[in-house]
Scaffold this motif. Structure first.
Motif, PDB file in Angstrom:
ATOM      1  N   UNK A   1     -26.023  13.664  14.842  1.00 57.31           N
ATOM      2  CA  UNK A   1     -25.156  13.317  15.449  1.00 57.31           C
ATOM      3  C   UNK A   1     -25.240  14.460  16.555  1.00 57.31           C
ATOM      4  N   UNK A   2     -24.077  13.177  17.581  1.00 54.05           N
ATOM      5  CA  UNK A   2     -24.557  14.207  18.849  1.00 54.05           C
ATOM      6  C   UNK A   2     -23.792  15.866  18.373  1.00 54.05           C
ATOM      7  N   UNK A   3     -22.464  15.645  18.257  1.00 51.99           N
ATOM      8  CA  UNK A   3     -22.039  16.559  17.410  1.00 51.99           C
ATOM      9  C   UNK A   3     -22.777  17.944  16.100  1.00 51.99           C
ATOM     10  N   UNK A   4     -23.611  17.059  15.936  1.00 49.19           N
ATOM     11  CA  UNK A   4     -24.494  18.465  15.117  1.00 49.19           C
ATOM     12  C   UNK A   4     -24.082  18.458  14.011  1.00 49.19           C
ATOM     13  N   UNK A   5     -23.437  17.041  13.236  1.00 55.94           N
ATOM     14  CA  UNK A   5     -23.635  17.365  12.580  1.00 55.94           C
ATOM     15  C   UNK A   5     -23.735  15.981  11.578  1.00 55.94           C
ATOM     16  N   UNK A   6     -24.132  15.237   9.646  1.00 52.02           N
ATOM     17  CA  UNK A   6     -24.713  14.328   9.511  1.00 52.02           C
ATOM     18  C   UNK A   6     -23.651  13.469   9.697  1.00 52.02           C
ATOM     19  N   UNK A   7     -23.171  12.387   9.633  1.00 53.18           N
ATOM     20  CA  UNK A   7     -21.725  11.449   9.722  1.00 53.18           C
ATOM     21  C   UNK A   7     -21.497  10.953  10.840  1.00 53.18           C
ATOM     22  N   UNK A   8     -20.902   9.484  10.402  1.00 51.93           N
ATOM     23  CA  UNK A   8     -19.486   8.747  11.533  1.00 51.93           C
ATOM     24  C   UNK A   8     -18.997   7.983  11.272  1.00 51.93           C
ATOM     25  N   UNK A   9     -17.994   7.574  12.151  1.00 49.10           N
ATOM     26  CA  UNK A   9     -17.170   6.789  12.455  1.00 49.10           C
ATOM     27  C   UNK A   9     -17.411   5.999  11.002  1.00 49.10           C
TER      28      UNK A   9
END
Length: 377
Positions: free
Chosen positions: A300-308
């Motif tokens: 994701x845009x924050x640089x990690x793999x995960x999401x809401x």
């Protein structure tokens, strides 16, 4: 022209920064097709090493003249030799230090979340698609789904002024060796796993610990278990804000229930998990899985793999809104594909039934992650 050694970390940086890289992979065609270094702006040429024993003249026209070439093989030796041959032809060449084995083992750390109570870091094993985590509160750390490179977690905790006191595995992993037991032995931390996963060494069973609390961390084991990928798969809800979903929910799909030869039965468990347990969790909760399938797609845009969870529900709308019958058919279709290589031996090692030295563990883990079900159209 000197041949340069390129470390897995440098290749990872190129992946993250979406840089250009030309890779000459000299492994067998089947190995290359099964698993390779993937980057959004990478180009590839696959020519088996044995075809280059008499020289590289035949491939020179297929190589770019304006960029460095990275030669890759399984362990390093073949790529060094080919890189030197290319260098003798005046081509700017590097080889991957440690070959695909080093690529499989490299971890990089990204910060996921921070508030007044906790800091959360994700460890990304780019070459394998595995994810593990460290949650720090004051001077204590919790490690989630650790890989076997236990010193990396100990060092990371030390950098944060913390000691590892709790370790959890969401399930009995089938595609990589867990570091949970060794990390617990080294640090004296409490190690938690579901008793139903069949491990024979000492650990704290989740069946008897539905909630773990220390410092400013409250970890809830979701309804004791969220079966589907394996019968004893669990997910962890931390401080009502973060869902460490193991191999139950991914950013782009769900865990594959195909390792116990009970696909339909376990897919039914997975359906109940998704529609009865996960459905009660709020959309703004951040989901942090134990694996991913496509780095470029899922970072994701924050640089990690995960999401809401809300975004994951939207992205996988077909799965999250399916009827039971459609869901079971969809999962069955996806789960019929190739299982993780060597998964039976890896499971035996993770249970403590079998032992293996470092070299054997490296061999067993070579290859891609195959734990996810993606919805099929």
């Amino acid at each position: 022209m000197a041949v340069r050694k390129m470390l897995a970390k440098e290749v990872t940086d190129k992946v993250l920064n979406k840089e250009n890289l030309f890779i000459l992979d000299v492994r067998n065609v089947s190995d290359f097709n099964d698993w390779k270094i993937e980057g959004e702006n990478f180009e590839y040429l696959n020519v088996p090493y044995f075809e280059l024993l008499d020289g590289v003249e035949g491939i020179l026209s297929k190589l770019p003249s304006d960029k460095e070439i990275l030669v890759v093989c399984a362990k390093e030796g073949s790529s060094m030799m080919v890189a030197e041959m290319l260098s003798d032809e005046g081509i700017d060449t590097a080889y991957l230090s440690g070959g695909m084995k080093s690529w499989s083992e490299h971890l990089y750390k990204a910060k996921v979340y921070e508030d007044e109570d906790i800091k959360v870091y994700q460890f990304v094993r780019v070459g394998k698609g595995c994810l593990s985590y460290m949650v720090v509160s004051d001077d204590e750390a919790l490690i989630v789904d650790p890989a076997r490179f236990v010193d990396e977690y100990i060092e990371a905790a030390k950098e944060d002024g913390a000691k590892i006191t709790h370790i959890v595995d969401s399930h009995l992993h089938a595609d990589h060796i867990s570091g949970g037991k060794e990390l617990a032995d080294k640090t004296g931390a409490s190690y938690y796993l579901m008793k139903s996963e069949g491990a024979i060494f000492d650990f704290k069973p989740f069946e008897e610990h539905e909630k773990i609390e220390f410092k400013n961390i409250e970890l809830e084991v979701l309804a004791v278990k969220t079966p589907g990928h394996t019968p004893g798969s669990v997910s962890f809800f931390v401080n009502k804000k973060l869902l460490f979903s193991g191999d139950t929910i991914f950013v782009s799909g769900l865990g594959r229930p195909n390792l116990g030869n009970k696909v339909r039965e376990w897919a039914n468990d997975l359906y109940n998990t998704v529609f009865n347990k996960v459905s009660e969790i709020a959309d703004d909760v951040i989901v942090l899985p134990a694996h991913y399938a496509d780095f470029d797609e899922e970072l994701n845009a924050e640089g990690y793999i995960g999401d809401t969870l809300g975004n994951i529900r939207t992205r996988n709308e077909k799965m999250f809104n399916a009827t039971r019958e459609d869901f079971l058919n969809d999962v069955e279709k996806s789960a019929s594909s190739v299982k993780p290589p060597n998964f039976e031996e890896i499971i035996m090692i993770n249970r403590g039934v079998q032992e293996a030295d470092v070299e054997r563990k490296q061999e067993l883990e070579i290859g891609p992650n195959r734990c996810a079900v993606h919805h099929t159209d």
